[in-house]
Structure formats: structure tokens, C-alpha cells
Design an enzyme around this catalytic site. Structure first.
Site, PDB file in Angstrom:
ATOM      1  N   GLY A  81       0.840  -1.185   0.000  1.00 27.07           N
ATOM      2  CA  GLY A  81       0.000   0.000   0.000  1.00 27.07           C
ATOM      3  C   GLY A  81       0.878   1.239   0.000  1.00 27.07           C
ATOM      4  O   GLY A  81       2.020   1.197   0.468  1.00 27.07           O
ATOM      5  N   GLN A  86       2.640  10.036   1.241  1.00 24.38           N
ATOM      6  CA  GLN A  86       3.977   9.431   1.284  1.00 24.38           C
ATOM      7  C   GLN A  86       4.849   9.827   0.091  1.00 24.38           C
ATOM      8  O   GLN A  86       6.047   9.574   0.093  1.00 24.38           O
ATOM      9  CB  GLN A  86       3.878   7.902   1.362  1.00 24.38           C
ATOM     10  CG  GLN A  86       3.302   7.411   2.686  1.00 24.38           C
ATOM     11  CD  GLN A  86       3.217   5.902   2.714  1.00 24.38           C
ATOM     12  OE1 GLN A  86       2.270   5.317   2.203  1.00 24.38           O
ATOM     13  NE2 GLN A  86       4.207   5.255   3.298  1.00 24.38           N
ATOM     14  N   CYS A 125       6.001   0.010   7.596  1.00 25.16           N
ATOM     15  CA  CYS A 125       5.574   1.155   6.789  1.00 25.16           C
ATOM     16  C   CYS A 125       6.742   1.585   5.916  1.00 25.16           C
ATOM     17  O   CYS A 125       7.873   1.656   6.381  1.00 25.16           O
ATOM     18  CB  CYS A 125       5.156   2.296   7.711  1.00 25.16           C
ATOM     19  SG  CYS A 125       4.651   3.785   6.829  1.00 25.16           S
ATOM     20  N   LEU A 126       6.465   1.869   4.643  1.00 26.81           N
ATOM     21  CA  LEU A 126       7.537   2.264   3.719  1.00 26.81           C
ATOM     22  C   LEU A 126       8.173   3.590   4.123  1.00 26.81           C
ATOM     23  O   LEU A 126       9.271   3.900   3.683  1.00 26.81           O
ATOM     24  CB  LEU A 126       6.996   2.356   2.284  1.00 26.81           C
ATOM     25  CG  LEU A 126       6.535   1.026   1.664  1.00 26.81           C
ATOM     26  CD1 LEU A 126       5.910   1.259   0.296  1.00 26.81           C
ATOM     27  CD2 LEU A 126       7.700   0.039   1.551  1.00 26.81           C
ATOM     28  N   HIS A 167      -4.422   1.148   7.423  1.00 30.31           N
ATOM     29  CA  HIS A 167      -3.080   1.743   7.502  1.00 30.31           C
ATOM     30  C   HIS A 167      -2.985   2.928   6.525  1.00 30.31           C
ATOM     31  O   HIS A 167      -2.517   4.012   6.896  1.00 30.31           O
ATOM     32  CB  HIS A 167      -2.036   0.664   7.165  1.00 30.31           C
ATOM     33  CG  HIS A 167      -0.622   1.135   7.146  1.00 30.31           C
ATOM     34  ND1 HIS A 167       0.344   0.615   7.975  1.00 30.31           N
ATOM     35  CD2 HIS A 167       0.000   2.064   6.392  1.00 30.31           C
ATOM     36  CE1 HIS A 167       1.501   1.219   7.726  1.00 30.31           C
ATOM     37  NE2 HIS A 167       1.321   2.109   6.767  1.00 30.31           N
ATOM     38  N   GLU A 168      -3.464   2.729   5.302  1.00 30.81           N
ATOM     39  CA  GLU A 168      -3.387   3.790   4.285  1.00 30.81           C
ATOM     40  C   GLU A 168      -4.341   4.945   4.610  1.00 30.81           C
ATOM     41  O   GLU A 168      -3.997   6.110   4.406  1.00 30.81           O
ATOM     42  CB  GLU A 168      -3.674   3.230   2.890  1.00 30.81           C
ATOM     43  CG  GLU A 168      -2.735   2.109   2.433  1.00 30.81           C
ATOM     44  CD  GLU A 168      -1.261   2.417   2.664  1.00 30.81           C
ATOM     45  OE1 GLU A 168      -0.855   3.591   2.549  1.00 30.81           O
ATOM     46  OE2 GLU A 168      -0.502   1.483   2.981  1.00 30.81           O
ATOM     47  N   HIS A 171      -2.738   7.271   6.929  1.00 30.44           N
ATOM     48  CA  HIS A 171      -1.774   8.172   6.277  1.00 30.44           C
ATOM     49  C   HIS A 171      -2.451   9.439   5.778  1.00 30.44           C
ATOM     50  O   HIS A 171      -1.859  10.519   5.797  1.00 30.44           O
ATOM     51  CB  HIS A 171      -1.104   7.467   5.086  1.00 30.44           C
ATOM     52  CG  HIS A 171       0.130   6.698   5.452  1.00 30.44           C
ATOM     53  ND1 HIS A 171       1.216   7.273   6.068  1.00 30.44           N
ATOM     54  CD2 HIS A 171       0.462   5.394   5.271  1.00 30.44           C
ATOM     55  CE1 HIS A 171       2.159   6.354   6.253  1.00 30.44           C
ATOM     56  NE2 HIS A 171       1.728   5.205   5.783  1.00 30.44           N
TER      57      HIS A 171
HETATM   58 ZN   LIG Z   1       2.691   3.384   5.863  1.00 28.07          ZN
END
Ligand SMILES: [Zn+2]
Length: 200
Positions: A81, A86, A125-126, A167-168, A171
Site C-alpha cells: 500500500g 507518502q 511502513c515504507l 493503515h493507508e 496516512h
Molecule cells: Zn505506511
């Protein structure tokens, strides 16, 4: 992600040695792509990650190009995701892969239903490299919104898919997994993140 299951199970003949070379090169190339993608994804300490995103108004070519770019970055970074915040775009959209049917874009998502039942599992998380913390999420979720063309979409998600979507969604409101975990794990995560935040 790559596994060499048979590496030590038998002697290598010529073909296997060749396969291993090809595997090793593919793996090295994937790692280069992963690092290159991560370098284009905002990392902890970046203000964009803490901003509440505004709704998308125009379903135009710019939006479709953004969704395409985000999908490519998500894949290259080996994530499931990626939210627009991000990549520094403070708009309400994310791309995700809730199941095995490939990537999807969700624009202006709205939670229609959220289960009272919750489940806890580890998340990474990226934007928070090296961190994995337990996060409690609703076990199932119904989401409505638009796709990148402006068409209505609705997703009934449970388990893994519901977790990725939540999660997204977080963000898009500037919320990160370290805000959702317990004090002990937050402290551990910040010890990993702080030196990197200072450096840039
Ligand atoms: Zn994340």
C-alpha cells in the site's frame, strides 16, 4: 523475499549454477529498484507525513499519472500500500493490494462500516524503515470511494485487506503506526527512527 530452498540440498551441476547466477542478478536488481523507490518515498520526519490530506477534486490525467507512479513505487518498494502523502501529495488517495487481484486505486475513501471486532498484528511502513510494531485494527471494513477515473467503487475487506486499507487511511490523516501501537513499542521504534530523522 527471495528463497533459495534448494540451494544446499544437492550438488550444483552446470545448469543450477547458471540458475543461481540469474537468481542472484534478479535479486540484486530488485534490491536496487527497492532502494531507488524508497528514496522517492517520504521518510519519517518529513512534514507531509503529518498532514491531513484534502479531497481530490479533479479526476484528470494528472491524477491517473499520479496513481500509476504510486503503484510503480509501491511494487518496486515491495510494499502492499502507498498513500499520496507518502510521495508529498497531500490529497486523499492511496493505492493498495488488498488481495491477489492486483493493485487498486482508491480516491476520497469513506468508511461505510467498521467492525467492532478488532485484531492485532505487526505492521511495517515504507516511510518508517526498519520499524515493525503491533497495531490493533478493526477486523473488517467496508470502504467506498472513487477509482482513478472517477467511477464509484466499494470494497468489503477483512483481515489482511482491511488492515492494509486502515493503515493507508491513517496516512491520509497524518497518522502513523507509531501513534497506534503501545508505549513500549513506540519507544523502541523512535530509537530506530530518531537518528535517521536528524540526518535528514
Ligand atoms: Zn505506511
Amino acid at each position: 523475499m527471495h528463497e533459495h530452498e534448494h540451494e544446499h540440498e544437492h550438488e550444483h551441476d552446470h545448469d543450477h549454477a547458471h540458475d543461481d547466477d540469474v537468481d542472484a542478478r534478479a535479486e540484486a536488481e530488485a534490491e536496487v529498484r527497492r532502494r531507488f523507490a524508497l528514496a522517492q518515498i517520504r521518510q519519517y520526519g518529513d512534514v507531509a507525513l503529518r498532514m491531513a490530506a484534502r479531497p481530490v477534486e479533479d479526476f484528470d490525467d494528472d491524477l491517473r499519472r499520479l496513481a500509476e507512479r504510486m503503484t510503480g513505487l509501491m511494487h518496486d518498494a515491495q510494499g502492499v500500500g502507498l498513500a499520496a502523502t507518502q510521495v508529498g501529495v497531500v490529497r486523499r488517495l492511496f493505492v493498495f493490494e488488498p488481495d491477489e487481484d492486483g493493485p487498486r486505486t482508491l480516491v476520497n475513501p469513506v468508511v461505510v462500516e467498521r467492525s467492532d471486532e478488532t485484531a492485532s498484528d505487526e505492521e511495517g511502513c515504507l516511510s518508517l524503515q526498519g520499524v515493525r510494531v503491533p497495531v490493533e485494527r478493526a477486523a473488517s471494513l467496508v470502504l467506498a470511494g472513487k477509482d482513478e477515473n472517477g467511477d464509484d467503487v466499494r470494497y468489503d475487506l477483512e483481515g489482511y485487506g482491511a488492515r492494509v486499507a486502515q493503515h493507508e487511511l491513517d496516512h491520509l490523516d497524518g497518522v502513523l503506526i507509531i501513534d497506534r501501537t503501545d508505549d513500549e513499542h513506540r519507544k523502541e521504534a523512535l530509537a530506530i527512527l530518531r537518528p535517521r530523522a536528524v540526518l535528514g
